[in-house]
Design an enzyme around this catalytic site. Structure first.
Site: not given
Length: 269
Positions: A119, A142, A144
């Site tokens: 990414e 980033h 979750h």
């Protein structure tokens, strides 16, 4: 070969923040397997010796031209590397890269030739946009978060600022410490150009954005502050879910109470 962190306490402190955050992400269950990424602009900590360091990788294409990143340096989590490992061994599970003068490619310079996250183009595109606006933000995270992702499986929370207002209303700290709220990005293919472009657009109005059914992307001055914003938002989601599990809809703070906070603490929204 000695580590790039050796005898550079400011740089070591910044990388250690990333390692500490990586540990928190794992402990919270937000970083399954190799899930999540952290990228930090460390250019301000770079000295002349680092600038002269020879690359330890071939030249790699970013896949996009990013004019504001010329000569910048980043610490990046490695591809297929686990947050739980990065927390213990940050320079074995991440690397320092140098953006070349063409603004479209990079080389790894330290400590090991750990390929950055897949990414990376998305993260670097965000950093390019931040620099174009003279933003003080240096870190992108980033991850979750379970409860926040769960909320995106309900259509009403995908409407603009519905989730923001609900989460703000659960506890004053969320309004205070995530004052720009939570942006929402409809589902797009992970690692895609479309997701990167949508993220950059949404970050014009928010510091934290939610990728539907995927995860959260946050920016701030360092990795710890980006983590803090995600953490307070997920705390609010937990409070909401706890109330629902007790069998009632939580009242939440009123709009008047939240407006009072905005005025009292000079919040942007």
């Amino acid at each position: 070969m000695k580590s790039i962190l050796e005898n550079r306490p400011a740089l070591a402190k910044e990388v250690n923040k990333v390692a500490e955050v990586a540990g928190y992400l794992w402990q919270k269950g937000w970083a399954e397997r190799n899930g999540g990424n952290i990228t930090v602009n460390i250019t301000e900590f770079v000295d002349d010796e680092i600038r002269r360091m020879e690359p330890i990788s071939e030249v790699k294409s970013i896949g996009v031209t990013l004019p504001y990143l010329k000569g910048c340096y980043f610490y990046c989590k490695g591809t297929n590397k686990r947050m739980r490992d990065l927390a213990r061994w940050p320079m074995e599970n991440g690397s320092v890269i140098r953006i070349l003068d063409d603004c479209a490619s990079y080389v790894i310079i330290a400590d090991e030739a750990v390929a950055p996250t897949s990414e990376l183009p998305s993260h670097l595109s965000v950093h390019n946009d931040l620099l174009s606006k003279n933003s003080p933000y240096k870190a992108s995270v980033h991850t979750h978060p379970i409860e926040l992702i769960a909320m995106t499986h309900c259509e009403k929370f995908l409407q603009k600022d519905v989730a923001t207002n609900l989460l703000w209303s659960m506890i004053p700290e969320t309004k205070a410490f995530c004052p720009r709220g939570l942006g929402i990005i409809p589902y797009k293919l992970p690692s895609s150009v479309e997701l990167a472009e949508a993220t950059i657009k949404e970050l014009q109005d928010y510091d934290v954005v939610m990728w539907e059914k995927h995860g959260v992307f946050a920016v701030d001055c360092d990795a710890m502050q980006a983590f803090d914003q995600i953490d307070v938002l997920n705390k609010s989601a937990l409070i909401y879910i706890a109330a629902k599990n007790m069998g009632f809809e939580p009242d939440g703070m009123s709009q008047e109470q939240m407006k009072e906070m905005s005025v009292a603490f000079n919040l942007p929204k």
